[in-house]
Motif scaffolding. Structure first.
Motif, PDB file in Angstrom:
ATOM      1  N   LEU A 420       0.859  -1.180   0.000  1.00 51.22           N
ATOM      2  CA  LEU A 420       0.000   0.000   0.000  1.00 51.22           C
ATOM      3  C   LEU A 420       0.899   1.235   0.000  1.00 51.22           C
ATOM      4  N   PRO A 421       1.027   1.920  -1.131  1.00 52.57           N
ATOM      5  CA  PRO A 421       1.878   3.108  -1.178  1.00 52.57           C
ATOM      6  C   PRO A 421       1.176   4.302  -0.535  1.00 52.57           C
ATOM      7  N   GLN A 422       1.819   5.469  -0.591  1.00 51.67           N
ATOM      8  CA  GLN A 422       1.224   6.660  -0.005  1.00 51.67           C
ATOM      9  C   GLN A 422      -0.121   6.963  -0.648  1.00 51.67           C
ATOM     10  N   ALA A 423      -0.925   7.783   0.033  1.00 51.50           N
ATOM     11  CA  ALA A 423      -2.324   7.974  -0.359  1.00 51.50           C
ATOM     12  C   ALA A 423      -2.487   8.388  -1.815  1.00 51.50           C
ATOM     13  N   SER A 424      -1.630   9.261  -2.306  1.00 49.71           N
ATOM     14  CA  SER A 424      -1.781   9.757  -3.675  1.00 49.71           C
ATOM     15  C   SER A 424      -1.469   8.705  -4.729  1.00 49.71           C
ATOM     16  N   LYS A 425      -0.894   7.577  -4.294  1.00 49.34           N
ATOM     17  CA  LYS A 425      -0.490   6.542  -5.245  1.00 49.34           C
ATOM     18  C   LYS A 425      -1.231   5.230  -5.055  1.00 49.34           C
ATOM     19  N   ASN A 426      -2.301   5.224  -4.240  1.00 47.01           N
ATOM     20  CA  ASN A 426      -3.111   4.008  -4.145  1.00 47.01           C
ATOM     21  C   ASN A 426      -4.550   4.303  -4.541  1.00 47.01           C
ATOM     22  N   ALA A 427      -5.256   3.283  -4.933  1.00 47.82           N
ATOM     23  CA  ALA A 427      -6.587   3.439  -5.516  1.00 47.82           C
ATOM     24  C   ALA A 427      -7.617   3.959  -4.525  1.00 47.82           C
ATOM     25  N   ARG A 433      -0.536   5.525   7.314  1.00 46.78           N
ATOM     26  CA  ARG A 433      -0.477   5.872   8.733  1.00 46.78           C
ATOM     27  C   ARG A 433      -1.832   5.695   9.399  1.00 46.78           C
ATOM     28  N   ASP A 434      -2.927   5.820   8.611  1.00 52.01           N
ATOM     29  CA  ASP A 434      -4.260   5.585   9.171  1.00 52.01           C
ATOM     30  C   ASP A 434      -4.403   4.131   9.630  1.00 52.01           C
ATOM     31  N   GLY A 436      -1.878   2.380  10.763  1.00 50.20           N
ATOM     32  CA  GLY A 436      -1.111   2.336  12.000  1.00 50.20           C
ATOM     33  C   GLY A 436      -1.881   2.894  13.182  1.00 50.20           C
ATOM     34  N   ASP A 437      -2.697   3.901  12.933  1.00 49.18           N
ATOM     35  CA  ASP A 437      -3.456   4.504  14.026  1.00 49.18           C
ATOM     36  C   ASP A 437      -4.536   3.577  14.567  1.00 49.18           C
ATOM     37  N   VAL A 438      -4.968   2.620  13.763  1.00 46.83           N
ATOM     38  CA  VAL A 438      -5.927   1.625  14.267  1.00 46.83           C
ATOM     39  C   VAL A 438      -5.235   0.675  15.232  1.00 46.83           C
ATOM     40  N   ILE A 439      -4.061   0.204  14.859  1.00 42.68           N
ATOM     41  CA  ILE A 439      -3.339  -0.775  15.672  1.00 42.68           C
ATOM     42  C   ILE A 439      -2.604  -0.099  16.829  1.00 42.68           C
ATOM     43  N   CYS A 440      -2.022   1.049  16.600  1.00 47.25           N
ATOM     44  CA  CYS A 440      -1.219   1.762  17.603  1.00 47.25           C
ATOM     45  C   CYS A 440      -1.772   3.175  17.776  1.00 47.25           C
ATOM     46  N   PRO A 441      -2.929   3.335  18.407  1.00 48.07           N
ATOM     47  CA  PRO A 441      -3.569   4.654  18.493  1.00 48.07           C
ATOM     48  C   PRO A 441      -2.903   5.567  19.522  1.00 48.07           C
ATOM     49  N   LYS A 442      -3.212   6.830  19.430  1.00 48.91           N
ATOM     50  CA  LYS A 442      -2.826   7.811  20.441  1.00 48.91           C
ATOM     51  C   LYS A 442      -4.042   8.150  21.291  1.00 48.91           C
ATOM     52  N   ASP A 443      -3.805   8.506  22.565  1.00 50.76           N
ATOM     53  CA  ASP A 443      -4.929   8.868  23.416  1.00 50.76           C
ATOM     54  C   ASP A 443      -5.317  10.319  23.171  1.00 50.76           C
ATOM     55  N   SER A 444      -6.301  10.806  23.933  1.00 58.05           N
ATOM     56  CA  SER A 444      -6.829  12.153  23.706  1.00 58.05           C
ATOM     57  C   SER A 444      -5.784  13.231  23.934  1.00 58.05           C
ATOM     58  N   ASP A 445      -4.741  12.915  24.696  1.00 57.18           N
ATOM     59  CA  ASP A 445      -3.663  13.880  24.944  1.00 57.18           C
ATOM     60  C   ASP A 445      -2.536  13.774  23.921  1.00 57.18           C
TER      61      ASP A 445
END
Length: 591
Positions: A420-427, A433-434, A436-445
């Motif tokens: 999966l390449p960067q957003a501008s180069k995938n269908a 990184r989105d 990654g944010d599902v598997i390794c999220p950040k908290d509200s802070d």
């Protein structure tokens, strides 16, 4: 059996006066007879844990902090009540419990920050490929041969000229003939476009930018003259061939080399020299492709007495023009071979097939817009992480690939990674990184999952990276359709709603020179039915482990991976490890 090292101790409160009360819990190790031995320090001034107040007849509960109890160990506990005014003078009876053992214990060496880069070339093995080779209906006759049995009814034109011929259906070389062909090609190995062709036989092979086509078996051509008024077979020639191709990931020009090796000349009637025979290999490429004039090394003509067995090759240079107008262009090759002898009235040609489906050349300016290049897109390259420098993330990736049923990136299981390449180069305009944010999220802070929720025993490396922090490593990689964070609606193969659904591990240093990848015993053991992995480890280890990816590997480098291209992930240092058992335990490298 208790499934974590942070169990919650509980007992029923009974107060004679019906008052609310809390419970104080003690935990002891046991001796060989299962009897209490030594008190475990659970924290505080007295090494105990205390529950909240509950009504008489209700169960009071107190969790044990992490780090106080060990995996695979049996303990006993007891409790005593306090109603706010009086302490119970007696303890309850002992209750026994056993903490589950570790499900993962991979022993690793100290990271070597000075370890050299991985030489990826050594892991790119030839892959068999298919091309469209038409099956001829033997014999193939010249235009002067009538549709009759082999060699009969050729039209006589007199004067002894060769005026008709047949090309028999390609056959296989004997082992002796093949050995002789290989020997003669090997004698000119310095002229190879593709050095790894030597020793490969009988099939077509490709790498990402090279091809060695050996599926073209030898072709026997038989020639006829009119002698004394009769159509007579005068001789035949058998040639073996080999086609080599070399692409350039930084250019749309590429080369092909066609080797010709005579296998056998036969004489049947008439002059012993019924030739000489001139060979004529031809390459064509379509669409939007130019081809240079042929450049020969060695003579393209052979005498036919059997004494002339020289090896020759011809080289063509092609240029794909499609990227001038499109981001991606496909070039199809066609190969033909022909020949003629002096004073013959016919020339003969036979197709050796087209490059479809696996050997078509793909050129693009997506991966590197300023330097369009070409690859064999059907070849799946192999990515290898730097174990010596970053052992923990490599161990984590191996564990998840080997143990989980979806086996992301495993060649053995035939489960390739999909890039999966960067957003501008995938269908789907999906930012990796989105995932990654599902598997390794950040908290509200804005604090990372690893810093807030990662295992407290995660070891950092301030001696290498002064401001090192805990980091979250995921596998499959975020930049793949295999990632647990990639939505199924966008072609994701293993979608989960949260990294909590993944196998949880962490990397820790037991002592200088000895590290371990452990499963996180603060929760239940892995079911080994999960589809992703999440591991807490040093940021220096995690961030550095993918150095060169996608950059030199996937995008602007040698392999030109585009959206959904497939590749393998290999872990050569882990070949001796056994992931078939419920508990995965191994020492790497092998002692």
């Amino acid at each position: 059996m208790v499934n974590r090292t942070t169990p919650t101790l509980s007992n029923t409160v009974t107060d004679p006066d019906g008052d609310d009360a809390n419970l104080t819990f003690q935990v002891y190790t046991v001796d060989s007879q299962g009897k209490p031995k030594d008190q475990v320090d659970l924290g505080g001034d007295y090494g105990v844990v205390v529950s909240d107040f509950v009504a008489s007849g209700k169960r009071a509960k107190a969790p044990v902090p992490y780090g106080k109890l060990d995996p695979g160990t049996t303990y006993v506990f007891r409790s005593s009540a306090y109603d706010g005014g009086l302490y119970e003078t007696d303890w309850s009876s002992w209750k026994k419990f056993t903490i589950r053992d570790r499900a993962v214990d991979i022993k690793l060496p100290e990271p070597d920050p000075d370890a050299p880069k991985v030489d990826l070339n050594q892991y790119q093995k030839p892959q068999t490929a298919r091309r469209n080779i038409p099956e001829p209906t033997p014999p193939l006759r010249s235009q002067n041969a009538l549709p009759a049995p082999l060699g009969e009814d050729c039209k006589s034109i007199g004067s002894g000229k060769i005026h008709c011929m047949t090309v028999g259906k390609p056959g296989d070389l004997t082992k002796k003939q093949q050995a002789q062909v290989d020997k003669r090609v090997r004698a000119r190995a310095g002229d190879d476009l593709v050095g790894w062709c030597d020793g490969l036989t009988g099939k077509d092979f490709i790498k990402r930018t090279e091809a060695c086509l050996k599926k073209a078996p030898p072709i026997e051509s038989t020639f006829y003259r009119t002698i004394n008024g009769n159509v007579t077979k005068v001789g035949s020639a058998t040639f073996a061939s080999q086609i080599q191709m070399k692409l350039d990931p930084a250019s749309t020009s590429f080369q092909q080399r066609f080797w010709l090796v005579p296998v056998e000349f036969k004489h049947y009637a008439g002059p012993k020299e019924w030739g000489p025979l001139t060979m004529r290999p031809e390459f064509t490429c379509t669409p939007q492709c130019t081809t240079s004039s042929p450049v020969w090394s060695g003579s393209k003509t052979w005498t036919t007495t059997g004494s002339d067995m020289h090896t020759s090759y011809v080289t063509y240079t092609h240029k794909a023009l499609g990227t001038d107008t499109n981001d991606v262009a496909s070039v199809q090759m066609r190969w033909d071979i022909g020949g003629w002898v002096p004073e013959s009235t016919v020339k003969w040609d036979m197709t050796l097939g087209t490059s479809t489906p696996d050997i078509d050349v793909r050129c693009d300016k997506v991966a590197a817009p300023t330097k369009p290049g070409c690859v064999f897109s059907e070849y799946k390259p192999t990515w290898v992480m730097n174990f010596k420098k970053y052992p923990a993330p490599v161990a984590h990736a191996w564990l998840i690939q080997s143990k989980l049923p979806n086996h992301p990136g495993s060649k053995t299981a035939d489960k390739p990674m999909k890039y999966l390449p960067q957003a501008s180069k995938n269908a789907h305009n999906r930012n990796p990184r989105d995932n990654g944010d599902v598997i390794c999220p950040k908290d509200s802070d804005g604090k990372s999952w690893a810093r807030v929720h990662g295992n407290p025993d995660t070891t950092l490396l301030p001696e290498i990276k002064p401001k090192d922090v805990p980091s979250c490593d995921e596998f499959a990689y975020a930049a793949t359709y295999n990632s647990g964070g990639m939505p199924a609606s966008m072609g994701g193969l293993n979608e989960v709603s949260s990294g909590d659904e993944c196998v949880q591990t962490y990397a820790t240093r037991a002592k200088q020179g000895e590290w371990h990848l452990y499963d996180d015993t603060r929760q239940g053991a892995p079911a080994w039915k999960e589809v992703c992995g999440r591991s807490a480890m040093s940021s220096w280890l995690n961030s550095g482990s993918m150095a060169g990816f996608p950059g030199n590997f996937a995008a602007a480098g040698k392999y030109h991976l585009l959206d959904e291209d497939e590749y393998w992930v290999s872990f050569p240092e882990f070949g001796h490890c056994d992931a078939s058992k419920a508990t995965v335990k191994c020492t790497v490298p092998k002692p």
